[in-house]
Write a protein that holds these residues in place. Structure first.
Motif, mmCIF file in Angstrom:
data_model
loop_
_atom_site.group_PDB
_atom_site.id
_atom_site.type_symbol
_atom_site.label_atom_id
_atom_site.label_comp_id
_atom_site.label_asym_id
_atom_site.label_seq_id
_atom_site.Cartn_x
_atom_site.Cartn_y
_atom_site.Cartn_z
ATOM 1 N N ARG A 38 4.910 10.093 -9.290
ATOM 2 C CA ARG A 38 4.287 10.376 -10.587
ATOM 3 C C ARG A 38 3.660 11.761 -10.582
ATOM 4 N N VAL A 62 0.850 -1.193 0.000
ATOM 5 C CA VAL A 62 0.000 0.000 0.000
ATOM 6 C C VAL A 62 0.888 1.247 0.000
ATOM 7 N N HIS A 63 1.923 1.206 0.805
ATOM 8 C CA HIS A 63 2.842 2.334 0.913
ATOM 9 C C HIS A 63 3.627 2.531 -0.388
ATOM 10 N N ASN A 105 2.653 1.769 -3.313
ATOM 11 C CA ASN A 105 1.746 2.334 -4.303
ATOM 12 C C ASN A 105 1.544 3.829 -4.088
ATOM 13 N N ARG A 106 1.397 4.232 -2.836
ATOM 14 C CA ARG A 106 1.231 5.660 -2.541
ATOM 15 C C ARG A 106 2.452 6.462 -2.984
ATOM 16 N N GLN A 126 2.640 6.790 -6.662
ATOM 17 C CA GLN A 126 1.661 7.796 -7.112
ATOM 18 C C GLN A 126 2.171 9.202 -6.858
ATOM 19 N N GLN A 127 2.819 9.403 -5.694
ATOM 20 C CA GLN A 127 3.348 10.740 -5.379
ATOM 21 C C GLN A 127 4.492 11.124 -6.308
#
Lengths: 247, 80
Positions: A207, A197-198, A200-201, A204-205
């Motif tokens: 990106r 989960v981390h 992925n976060r 995303q950040q």
């Protein structure tokens, strides 16, 4: 599996990034007998506790070196790419203290310890280059401990992406700041010591901040300087003789 | 053990709502976050963002729903 004599392999390319091989040395490396095998993804090549009589050169694909805790948690301690011999230490250390798995389908060349000893005896510069390889591997481990132990998730991931890109460039597997990076988010989590989960976060950040672009397995780094800054990435620990790969 | 849930905003940097988990003495034992749908690995799941005391550690599981999360938390608290 078959024994083949590769005219060209990524190990030679890697060695040539460190020093210029003589014709004799190049011939000896090209003639190094290798049992070439194609291995599916997520297969162990060797396991902790094994006493191998050969080492494995990665010709293509990605591997992970890992350890498992008593509770079954996996820590990936290194990623292996073409040109690496991730279990070279078994030439001198009888019992393996790590396991090695493929992450993607891989083509590997198994080289017997006998053949490795023979080439090292005949060509001291190649022996020195293998020794140097294991020292650089140690330097990378030290950097990983620092990264995993002391950087925040965002910076940790940025650092790892910088390292992978530079290492892929050394063996010609990245163009400018773009490369194939078929490492899954859960594999990154096991390498970085955070949850998926981390991971992925953080991706995303990165990106959203314009530091990376990810499309399937393809990684593009539109702002190399900012990614390096985010990862506090200084390629000195990779000890590249030719700094072009880190540019 | 009967746990109490209290909604709370959590500044994860994403559009995500959270839930404080309190024990019978009204002590905070965990913060769960409802993972946004943009997160590809656990969209819509309840993630153990933070745990305290017996829930503190490197385990940060994600659960399909709040019932599953409470069951896990209870088990952990009882294991002691």
């Amino acid at each position: 599996m078959h024994t083949s004599f590769h005219r060209y392999n990524p190990m030679i390319r890697k060695l040539e990034s460190i020093f210029k091989l003589t014709e004799d040395e190049r011939q000896a490396l090209e003639n190094l007998p290798m049992q070439v095998a194609v291995i599916k993804d997520d297969q162990d090549i060797v396991r902790e506790g094994d006493c191998p009589s050969r080492s494995c050169l990665i010709l293509s694909g990605f591997t992970a070196t890992y350890k498992i805790t008593a509770g079954g948690k996996r820590q990936i301690v290194a990623f292996g790419i073409a040109g690496d011999i991730p279990d070279l230490q078994s030439l001198h250390l009888k019992v393996l203290d790590i396991s090695l798995t493929t992450l993607t389908p891989c083509q590997v060349g198994f080289i017997t310890h006998e053949a490795l000893r023979d080439i090292c005896t005949r060509y001291p510069r190649i022996a020195a280059a293998f020794w140097r390889e294991t020292l650089v591997e140690g330097a990378i481990f030290r950097e990983w401990v620092t990264n995993v132990g002391r950087r925040e998730g965002y910076n940790r991931m940025a650092h790892m992406l910088c390292e992978l890109l530079v290492r892929l460039r050394v063996v010609g597997l990245a163009e400018d700041h773009t490369c194939d990076l078929p490492i899954t988010q859960s594999e990154f989590a096991d390498a970085l010591g955070v949850t998926t989960v981390h991971v992925n976060r953080v991706l995303q950040q990165l990106r959203a901040d314009g530091l990376i672009k990810l499309k399937g397995d393809r990684l593009n780094i539109p702002d190399w300087d900012r990614l390096k800054e985010a990862g506090e990435f200084d390629p000195a620990y990779l000890h590249l003789e030719n700094n072009q790969a880190a540019a | 053990m009967t746990l109490t849930l209290q909604p709370i905003g959590v500044a994860t940097g994403f559009d995500e709502e959270g839930m404080m988990v309190l024990d019978e003495q009204q002590r905070l034992v965990a913060v769960l976050v409802h993972i946004s749908d943009e997160n590809e690995v656990a969209p819509g799941q309840w993630y153990l963002e933070a745990g305290f005391g017996r829930l503190d550690g490197i385990d940060h599981p994600a659960f399909a729903d709040l019932d599953a999360a409470q069951e896990w938390i209870n088990q952990r608290l009882l294991k002691g």
